[in-house]
Design a protein around this motif. Structure first.
Motif, mmCIF file in Angstrom:
data_model
loop_
_atom_site.group_PDB
_atom_site.id
_atom_site.type_symbol
_atom_site.label_atom_id
_atom_site.label_comp_id
_atom_site.label_asym_id
_atom_site.label_seq_id
_atom_site.Cartn_x
_atom_site.Cartn_y
_atom_site.Cartn_z
ATOM 1 N N VAL A 5 0.841 -1.200 0.000
ATOM 2 C CA VAL A 5 0.000 0.000 0.000
ATOM 3 C C VAL A 5 0.870 1.242 0.000
ATOM 4 O O VAL A 5 0.624 2.188 -0.758
ATOM 5 C CB VAL A 5 -0.965 -0.009 1.208
ATOM 6 N N LYS A 6 1.905 1.234 0.806
ATOM 7 C CA LYS A 6 2.813 2.382 0.855
ATOM 8 C C LYS A 6 3.509 2.575 -0.481
ATOM 9 O O LYS A 6 3.670 3.698 -0.952
ATOM 10 C CB LYS A 6 3.845 2.195 1.962
ATOM 11 N N LYS A 7 3.909 1.478 -1.087
ATOM 12 C CA LYS A 7 4.567 1.546 -2.396
ATOM 13 C C LYS A 7 3.608 2.135 -3.426
ATOM 14 O O LYS A 7 3.969 3.007 -4.209
ATOM 15 C CB LYS A 7 5.021 0.157 -2.829
ATOM 16 N N TRP A 8 2.364 1.662 -3.440
ATOM 17 C CA TRP A 8 1.373 2.169 -4.374
ATOM 18 C C TRP A 8 1.132 3.661 -4.141
ATOM 19 O O TRP A 8 1.043 4.434 -5.078
ATOM 20 C CB TRP A 8 0.066 1.392 -4.240
ATOM 21 N N GLN A 9 1.031 4.058 -2.872
ATOM 22 C CA GLN A 9 0.793 5.462 -2.556
ATOM 23 C C GLN A 9 1.944 6.338 -3.030
ATOM 24 O O GLN A 9 1.715 7.432 -3.551
ATOM 25 C CB GLN A 9 0.583 5.638 -1.059
ATOM 26 N N SER A 10 3.177 5.868 -2.867
ATOM 27 C CA SER A 10 4.313 6.678 -3.307
ATOM 28 C C SER A 10 4.340 6.790 -4.827
ATOM 29 O O SER A 10 4.625 7.868 -5.364
ATOM 30 C CB SER A 10 5.625 6.091 -2.797
ATOM 31 N N ILE A 11 4.016 5.713 -5.511
ATOM 32 C CA ILE A 11 3.961 5.760 -6.975
ATOM 33 C C ILE A 11 2.838 6.678 -7.426
ATOM 34 O O ILE A 11 3.001 7.480 -8.344
ATOM 35 C CB ILE A 11 3.795 4.345 -7.560
ATOM 36 N N GLN A 12 1.693 6.573 -6.783
ATOM 37 C CA GLN A 12 0.556 7.428 -7.127
ATOM 38 C C GLN A 12 0.903 8.897 -6.887
ATOM 39 O O GLN A 12 0.548 9.754 -7.685
ATOM 40 C CB GLN A 12 -0.676 7.028 -6.310
ATOM 41 N N LYS A 13 1.610 9.176 -5.808
ATOM 42 C CA LYS A 13 2.012 10.544 -5.502
ATOM 43 C C LYS A 13 2.951 11.076 -6.583
ATOM 44 O O LYS A 13 2.804 12.213 -7.042
ATOM 45 C CB LYS A 13 2.691 10.594 -4.138
ATOM 46 N N GLU A 14 3.903 10.237 -7.022
ATOM 47 C CA GLU A 14 4.816 10.636 -8.092
ATOM 48 C C GLU A 14 4.048 10.930 -9.378
ATOM 49 O O GLU A 14 4.319 11.914 -10.069
ATOM 50 C CB GLU A 14 5.846 9.545 -8.355
ATOM 51 N N LEU A 15 3.103 10.065 -9.689
ATOM 52 C CA LEU A 15 2.305 10.265 -10.900
ATOM 53 C C LEU A 15 1.494 11.552 -10.819
ATOM 54 O O LEU A 15 1.377 12.281 -11.805
ATOM 55 C CB LEU A 15 1.388 9.070 -11.143
ATOM 56 N N ASP A 16 0.929 11.813 -9.659
ATOM 57 C CA ASP A 16 0.163 13.050 -9.478
ATOM 58 C C ASP A 16 1.044 14.274 -9.666
ATOM 59 O O ASP A 16 0.644 15.248 -10.298
ATOM 60 C CB ASP A 16 -0.499 13.074 -8.099
ATOM 61 N N GLU A 17 2.249 14.223 -9.118
ATOM 62 C CA GLU A 17 3.164 15.342 -9.262
ATOM 63 C C GLU A 17 3.574 15.533 -10.718
ATOM 64 O O GLU A 17 3.650 16.658 -11.208
ATOM 65 C CB GLU A 17 4.399 15.131 -8.381
ATOM 66 N N GLU A 18 3.834 14.425 -11.408
ATOM 67 C CA GLU A 18 4.193 14.510 -12.820
ATOM 68 C C GLU A 18 3.031 15.071 -13.634
ATOM 69 O O GLU A 18 3.220 15.863 -14.551
ATOM 70 C CB GLU A 18 4.598 13.145 -13.359
ATOM 71 N N GLU A 19 1.835 14.658 -13.285
ATOM 72 C CA GLU A 19 0.656 15.113 -14.009
ATOM 73 C C GLU A 19 0.449 16.616 -13.806
ATOM 74 O O GLU A 19 0.091 17.333 -14.733
ATOM 75 C CB GLU A 19 -0.573 14.340 -13.550
ATOM 76 N N LYS A 20 0.678 17.087 -12.600
ATOM 77 C CA LYS A 20 0.535 18.510 -12.327
ATOM 78 C C LYS A 20 1.575 19.325 -13.081
ATOM 79 O O LYS A 20 1.303 20.434 -13.526
ATOM 80 C CB LYS A 20 0.653 18.781 -10.827
ATOM 81 N N SER A 21 2.764 18.762 -13.213
ATOM 82 C CA SER A 21 3.828 19.489 -13.898
ATOM 83 C C SER A 21 3.621 19.501 -15.412
ATOM 84 O O SER A 21 4.129 20.376 -16.099
ATOM 85 C CB SER A 21 5.200 18.902 -13.557
ATOM 86 N N SER A 22 2.878 18.529 -15.937
ATOM 87 C CA SER A 22 2.592 18.515 -17.376
ATOM 88 C C SER A 22 1.595 19.621 -17.675
ATOM 89 O O SER A 22 0.583 19.774 -17.018
ATOM 90 C CB SER A 22 1.999 17.175 -17.794
ATOM 91 N N SER A 23 1.898 20.386 -18.717
ATOM 92 C CA SER A 23 1.046 21.543 -18.993
ATOM 93 C C SER A 23 -0.061 21.243 -19.994
ATOM 94 O O SER A 23 -1.080 21.906 -20.006
ATOM 95 C CB SER A 23 1.903 22.699 -19.497
ATOM 96 N N SER A 24 0.118 20.247 -20.827
ATOM 97 C CA SER A 24 -0.897 20.010 -21.849
ATOM 98 C C SER A 24 -1.346 18.555 -21.852
ATOM 99 O O SER A 24 -0.700 17.680 -21.281
ATOM 100 C CB SER A 24 -0.356 20.390 -23.227
ATOM 101 N N ASP A 25 -2.464 18.314 -22.520
ATOM 102 C CA ASP A 25 -2.978 16.956 -22.639
ATOM 103 C C ASP A 25 -2.030 16.064 -23.430
ATOM 104 O O ASP A 25 -1.892 14.882 -23.143
ATOM 105 C CB ASP A 25 -4.350 16.962 -23.315
ATOM 106 N N GLU A 26 -1.365 16.642 -24.419
ATOM 107 C CA GLU A 26 -0.420 15.868 -25.222
ATOM 108 C C GLU A 26 0.741 15.377 -24.371
ATOM 109 O O GLU A 26 1.189 14.238 -24.523
ATOM 110 C CB GLU A 26 0.093 16.706 -26.389
#
Length: 75
Positions: A5-26
């Protein structure tokens, strides 16, 4: 189990951060494709792909496959 669960949460957190940093849908679409390809390569390299249904070749008629599965499960 808690470690998974902790591993999944850390991966999900990384993905969320990457998604926020991405500026466009592409950018997000490219990132998703890249992560899928990385996952696919990892599955193939570790041998987990042989047990993963996502890598099974689909028969011409999926209904036949479903019937076979029902027959084997009922016996």
């Amino acid at each position: 189990m808690p470690s998974l669960v902790k591993k999944w949460q850390s991966i999900q957190k990384e993905l969320d951060e990457e998604e926020k940093s991405s500026s466009s849908d592409e950018d997000r679409e490219q990132l998703n494709k890249k992560s899928i390809e990385e996952w696919k390569q990892q599955q193939l390299m570790t041998g987990k792909a042989s047990k993963n249904a996502n890598f099974e070749a689909l028969p011409e008629d999926w209904r036949q496959r479903l019937k076979k599965r029902k027959v084997t499960n009922s016996t």
